[in-house]
Design a protein around this motif. Structure first.
Motif, PDB file in Angstrom:
ATOM      1  N   ALA A   2      -5.834   0.529  16.765  1.00 27.54           N
ATOM      2  CA  ALA A   2      -4.924   0.341  15.637  1.00 27.54           C
ATOM      3  C   ALA A   2      -5.621  -0.455  14.528  1.00 27.54           C
ATOM      4  O   ALA A   2      -6.541  -1.237  14.785  1.00 27.54           O
ATOM      5  CB  ALA A   2      -3.677  -0.404  16.101  1.00 27.54           C
ATOM      6  N   VAL A   3      -5.176  -0.247  13.304  1.00 29.15           N
ATOM      7  CA  VAL A   3      -5.710  -1.004  12.173  1.00 29.15           C
ATOM      8  C   VAL A   3      -5.274  -2.463  12.351  1.00 29.15           C
ATOM      9  O   VAL A   3      -4.089  -2.730  12.558  1.00 29.15           O
ATOM     10  CB  VAL A   3      -5.183  -0.433  10.841  1.00 29.15           C
ATOM     11  N   PRO A   4      -6.207  -3.406  12.280  1.00 26.08           N
ATOM     12  CA  PRO A   4      -5.853  -4.813  12.468  1.00 26.08           C
ATOM     13  C   PRO A   4      -4.816  -5.300  11.444  1.00 26.08           C
ATOM     14  O   PRO A   4      -4.807  -4.858  10.293  1.00 26.08           O
ATOM     15  CB  PRO A   4      -7.185  -5.552  12.274  1.00 26.08           C
ATOM     16  N   ALA A   5      -3.965  -6.225  11.875  1.00 21.85           N
ATOM     17  CA  ALA A   5      -2.905  -6.765  11.017  1.00 21.85           C
ATOM     18  C   ALA A   5      -3.476  -7.387   9.747  1.00 21.85           C
ATOM     19  O   ALA A   5      -2.896  -7.253   8.663  1.00 21.85           O
ATOM     20  CB  ALA A   5      -2.071  -7.786  11.789  1.00 21.85           C
ATOM     21  N   GLU A   6      -4.621  -8.040   9.856  1.00 20.54           N
ATOM     22  CA  GLU A   6      -5.230  -8.674   8.676  1.00 20.54           C
ATOM     23  C   GLU A   6      -5.607  -7.620   7.624  1.00 20.54           C
ATOM     24  O   GLU A   6      -5.407  -7.819   6.433  1.00 20.54           O
ATOM     25  CB  GLU A   6      -6.470  -9.470   9.110  1.00 20.54           C
ATOM     26  N   ILE A   7      -6.110  -6.481   8.068  1.00 20.37           N
ATOM     27  CA  ILE A   7      -6.459  -5.400   7.136  1.00 20.37           C
ATOM     28  C   ILE A   7      -5.196  -4.822   6.520  1.00 20.37           C
ATOM     29  O   ILE A   7      -5.129  -4.581   5.313  1.00 20.37           O
ATOM     30  CB  ILE A   7      -7.273  -4.294   7.848  1.00 20.37           C
ATOM     31  N   ARG A   8      -4.158  -4.608   7.320  1.00 18.36           N
ATOM     32  CA  ARG A   8      -2.882  -4.101   6.789  1.00 18.36           C
ATOM     33  C   ARG A   8      -2.331  -5.033   5.710  1.00 18.36           C
ATOM     34  O   ARG A   8      -1.855  -4.563   4.674  1.00 18.36           O
ATOM     35  CB  ARG A   8      -1.854  -3.966   7.906  1.00 18.36           C
ATOM     36  N   THR A   9      -2.409  -6.332   5.947  1.00 19.17           N
ATOM     37  CA  THR A   9      -1.914  -7.309   4.970  1.00 19.17           C
ATOM     38  C   THR A   9      -2.709  -7.234   3.679  1.00 19.17           C
ATOM     39  O   THR A   9      -2.143  -7.217   2.584  1.00 19.17           O
ATOM     40  CB  THR A   9      -1.980  -8.730   5.558  1.00 19.17           C
ATOM     41  N   PRO A  92     -12.798  -2.542   4.013  1.00 21.78           N
ATOM     42  CA  PRO A  92     -12.088  -1.414   3.418  1.00 21.78           C
ATOM     43  C   PRO A  92     -11.675  -1.657   1.968  1.00 21.78           C
ATOM     44  O   PRO A  92     -11.557  -0.713   1.193  1.00 21.78           O
ATOM     45  CB  PRO A  92     -10.870  -1.220   4.325  1.00 21.78           C
ATOM     46  N   LEU A  93     -11.483  -2.908   1.564  1.00 22.72           N
ATOM     47  CA  LEU A  93     -11.119  -3.195   0.172  1.00 22.72           C
ATOM     48  C   LEU A  93     -12.254  -2.845  -0.782  1.00 22.72           C
ATOM     49  O   LEU A  93     -12.011  -2.498  -1.930  1.00 22.72           O
ATOM     50  CB  LEU A  93     -10.706  -4.658   0.011  1.00 22.72           C
TER      51      LEU A  93
END
Length: 107
Positions: A2-9, A92-93
């Motif tokens: 899963a995409v890590p929560a920090e990346i989602r934020t 990713p940013l």
């Protein structure tokens, strides 16, 4: 994976900052996450909200985690396939910065 929560934020924050407040009534930038993939969407309200229609979504980009890197994909002309863009990046940013001018200008 899963995409890590920090990346989602961080991607949520990026989406929120893409458009000026006055433009958000007629479009929004959002994302979906499935497994190790994020899809960036241009969301538009329904033309006839009284009919109970939902917002439409047009995919703008896709980010996929591959090993320890992120890879950017953009829709092909006609939108039938996803085309990989190089180089990949650890953040990713960094990849989203490449598409930001197109996102801002899509309105």
């Amino acid at each position: 994976m899963a995409v890590p929560a920090e990346i989602r934020t961080r991607v949520t924050d990026w989406c929120a900052q893409c458009l000026p407040a006055e433009e958000r009534e007629r479009r929004r930038i959002a994302f979906t996450a499935v497994g190790d993939t994020l899809t960036i969407l241009d969301r538009r309200p329904p033309a006839f909200p009284e009919l109970g229609a939902v917002w439409s979504s047009v995919p703008l980009a896709r980010l996929r985690a591959e090993q320890d890197r992120w890879v950017l994909f953009v829709p092909s002309v006609g939108g039938e396939r996803w085309e990989r863009r190089e180089p990949a990046a650890a953040d990713p940013l960094e990849l989203l910065a490449r598409i930001e001018p197109a996102v801002r200008g899509a309105g």
